[in-house]
Design a protein around this motif. Structure first.
Motif, PDB file in Angstrom:
ATOM      1  N   ARG A  35      28.123  20.900  53.192  1.00 49.10           N
ATOM      2  CA  ARG A  35      28.259  19.666  52.411  1.00 49.10           C
ATOM      3  C   ARG A  35      29.264  18.694  52.992  1.00 49.10           C
ATOM      4  N   HIS A  36      30.282  19.211  53.678  1.00 46.14           N
ATOM      5  CA  HIS A  36      31.404  18.341  54.053  1.00 46.14           C
ATOM      6  C   HIS A  36      31.712  18.271  55.536  1.00 46.14           C
ATOM      7  N   ALA A  37      30.826  18.769  56.363  1.00 44.18           N
ATOM      8  CA  ALA A  37      31.084  18.738  57.809  1.00 44.18           C
ATOM      9  C   ALA A  37      31.373  17.308  58.271  1.00 44.18           C
ATOM     10  N   ARG A  38      32.413  17.170  59.096  1.00 45.76           N
ATOM     11  CA  ARG A  38      32.672  15.859  59.687  1.00 45.76           C
ATOM     12  C   ARG A  38      31.574  15.539  60.703  1.00 45.76           C
ATOM     13  N   ILE A  39      31.250  14.285  60.798  1.00 49.24           N
ATOM     14  CA  ILE A  39      30.299  13.849  61.816  1.00 49.24           C
ATOM     15  C   ILE A  39      31.093  13.438  63.043  1.00 49.24           C
ATOM     16  N   LEU A  40      30.893  14.156  64.143  1.00 46.51           N
ATOM     17  CA  LEU A  40      31.653  13.901  65.360  1.00 46.51           C
ATOM     18  C   LEU A  40      30.693  13.748  66.530  1.00 46.51           C
ATOM     19  N   PRO A  41      31.082  12.940  67.515  1.00 42.72           N
ATOM     20  CA  PRO A  41      30.163  12.585  68.614  1.00 42.72           C
ATOM     21  C   PRO A  41      29.630  13.782  69.393  1.00 42.72           C
ATOM     22  N   TRP A  42      30.411  14.835  69.478  1.00 42.71           N
ATOM     23  CA  TRP A  42      30.003  15.998  70.279  1.00 42.71           C
ATOM     24  C   TRP A  42      29.354  17.077  69.418  1.00 42.71           C
ATOM     25  N   ARG A  43      29.280  16.841  68.152  1.00 46.87           N
ATOM     26  CA  ARG A  43      28.852  17.902  67.241  1.00 46.87           C
ATOM     27  C   ARG A  43      27.394  17.778  66.850  1.00 46.87           C
ATOM     28  N   VAL A  44      26.735  18.943  66.717  1.00 51.52           N
ATOM     29  CA  VAL A  44      25.418  19.005  66.079  1.00 51.52           C
ATOM     30  C   VAL A  44      25.661  19.471  64.651  1.00 51.52           C
ATOM     31  N   GLY A  45      25.432  18.605  63.695  1.00 47.24           N
ATOM     32  CA  GLY A  45      25.739  18.900  62.300  1.00 47.24           C
ATOM     33  C   GLY A  45      24.835  19.984  61.731  1.00 47.24           C
ATOM     34  N   PRO A  46      25.211  20.484  60.564  1.00 46.56           N
ATOM     35  CA  PRO A  46      24.473  21.598  59.961  1.00 46.56           C
ATOM     36  C   PRO A  46      22.987  21.286  59.723  1.00 46.56           C
ATOM     37  N   ALA A  47      22.677  20.072  59.328  1.00 43.24           N
ATOM     38  CA  ALA A  47      21.263  19.738  59.074  1.00 43.24           C
ATOM     39  C   ALA A  47      20.458  19.785  60.369  1.00 43.24           C
ATOM     40  N   ALA A  48      21.016  19.178  61.424  1.00 45.54           N
ATOM     41  CA  ALA A  48      20.323  19.181  62.713  1.00 45.54           C
ATOM     42  C   ALA A  48      20.205  20.595  63.266  1.00 45.54           C
ATOM     43  N   ARG A  49      21.227  21.395  63.032  1.00 44.00           N
ATOM     44  CA  ARG A  49      21.159  22.794  63.493  1.00 44.00           C
ATOM     45  C   ARG A  49      20.033  23.536  62.788  1.00 44.00           C
ATOM     46  N   ARG A  50      19.901  23.280  61.503  1.00 44.74           N
ATOM     47  CA  ARG A  50      18.790  23.917  60.777  1.00 44.74           C
ATOM     48  C   ARG A  50      17.456  23.483  61.354  1.00 44.74           C
ATOM     49  N   GLY A  51      17.432  22.243  61.867  1.00 43.20           N
ATOM     50  CA  GLY A  51      16.209  21.725  62.477  1.00 43.20           C
ATOM     51  C   GLY A  51      15.970  22.255  63.884  1.00 43.20           C
TER      52      GLY A  51
END
Length: 388
Positions: A35-51
């Motif tokens: 729910r609270h992951a920071r969005i960072l330029p080098w990061r793949v966020g949790p939603a994208a990881r699920r994808g």
DNA sequence: AAACCGTGGCG
DNA sequence: TCGCCAAGGTT
């Protein structure tokens, strides 16, 4: 380093071996991260990881090295610049060293930049241009130590290892109320954390700990009410979360005095390169004297003969362990004046691209006429890349 | 092991 | 304002 959990080899500390608690902490933390992951330029966020999206090991490595002892805010523009100019190991390995050093200028801890180049070249030469996929092999590369190897392995390669940085140190020492002062207590932190690292999503678990430390479990005034681990936290139960982690007192900074010489030949300035090792190693510098404990009584030996005038205001600059006070001398020399051996004339228009460390930029700024100063030097770091 | 190594943002 | 210190590594 800190190997992943296993029933045995767990910490001797409090929550060690109490089954279920580790899994509980991990799932609570991951749920919070979703729910609270920071969005960072080098990061793949949790939603994208699920994808199914995976982090790019090159970008994870680059960001982790830049983030060593350096804040997200300072890193972001440099990360954008570097990835635009050098999008992979091959391109970075092929880049001229001085160009990379200049691109790093202003970010500090310049040995990181040298190690960055050495690492990229080693990855290309010995690993086919791909980062090794485990923490042990990663730790054998230049500039990659215990923390960075674990972080890359967890985030980019799903290795369930404990990566202990400053954030994690704080979160975990509070969680278990660990009383050993840092840096000695770091080992206990790793031992306490290892059993909590989940087999699934170890990378996001690591990222979650960082985010928690950066946004909730902060050094001062932690927002315990918002913390997903507040029910498990021993320091909070004691009522003194802010007291952790305990730290050994630091030594006082040494004072140093130096003179710097800003020589102008028309629209050019005299520069030199510092020796590869030591403070500001390998970086471009304004000619300067030895740094001594006491201020010099008269003007030290300048790089060339000129009508030097001493500036009224001194330049002060704080390094990690040195407080430097610089007396600046300025002079204008005739058009034909040759640069002494080891020095060169740098066009002022290209000064930013020359990659001066901040302290040197300060010295130049102090000596340049105010009007031209802003136009030449005031551009933000984010604009660096577009200038070369 | 302890010292060395930058910088800028923030309370 | 100024001390604190941030996703540490190397020697």
């Amino acid at each position: 380093m800190f190997q992943s959990s296993g029933a045995e080899g767990g910490p001797k500390g409090p929550a060690a071996g109490e089954n279920g608690e580790g899994a509980g902490a991990a799932s609570a933390l991951l749920a919070w991260y979703d729910r609270h992951a920071r969005i960072l330029p080098w990061r793949v966020g949790p939603a994208a990881r699920r994808g199914g999206e995976r982090p790019d090991p090159y970008r994870i490595w680059l960001s982790e090295v830049m983030l060593q002892q350096t804040g997200v805010k300072a890193v972001a523009p440099y990360f954008a610049d570097f990835t635009a100019r050098w999008p992979n190991f091959e391109s970075l390995a092929a880049a001229p060293e001085e160009e990379v050093m200049a691109a790093w200028a202003g970010l500090g801890y310049y040995r990181r930049a040298r190690n960055l180049i050495a690492c990229a070249r080693k990855v290309v030469a010995e690993h086919g241009g791909r980062l090794p996929n485990n923490s042990k092999s990663l730790a054998a590369l230049p500039g990659i130590g215990p923390y960075t190897s674990a972080a890359i392995a967890a985030i980019a390669f799903d290795e369930p290892v404990a990566a202990v940085d400053g954030n994690v140190e704080r979160v975990v020492s509070r969680l278990f109320a660990l009383a050993t002062p840092m840096p000695a207590g770091k080992k206990e932190v790793g031992a306490a954390l290892a059993p909590l690292v989940p087999r699934r999503r170890p990378g996001e678990f690591t990222e979650a700990l960082m985010d928690l430390g950066a946004t909730i479990c902060t050094p001062k005034r932690p927002a315990c009410a918002l913390c997903p681990l507040n029910g498990l936290c021993r320091a909070r139960a004691r009522g003194d979360p802010e007291a952790y982690p305990l730290k050994a007192p630091k030594r006082a900074r040494a004072g140093r005095h130096a003179a710097a010489f800003v020589a102008l030949r028309g629209e050019e300035i005299l520069l030199a390169r510092r020796p590869p090792e030591g403070l500001l190693g390998g970086m471009t510098e304004v000619p300067n004297s030895e740094w001594r404990a006491a201020p010099a009584k008269k003007m030290p030996k300048p790089p060339l003969a000129a009508p030097w005038r001493r500036l009224e205001a001194k330049v002060t600059h704080i390094f990690t362990h040195i407080e430097l006070e610089v007396t600046v001398y300025a002079a204008t020399v005739p058009a034909g004046t040759a640069a002494p051996q080891g020095f060169w004339w740098q066009d002022l228009a290209g000064l930013r691209a020359a990659g001066l460390p901040s302290v040197m930029l300060k010295i130049v700024e102090a000596a340049l006429p105010g009007a031209s100063r802003g136009a030449r030097l005031a551009a933000p770091a984010a604009a660096r890349g577009s200038l070369s």
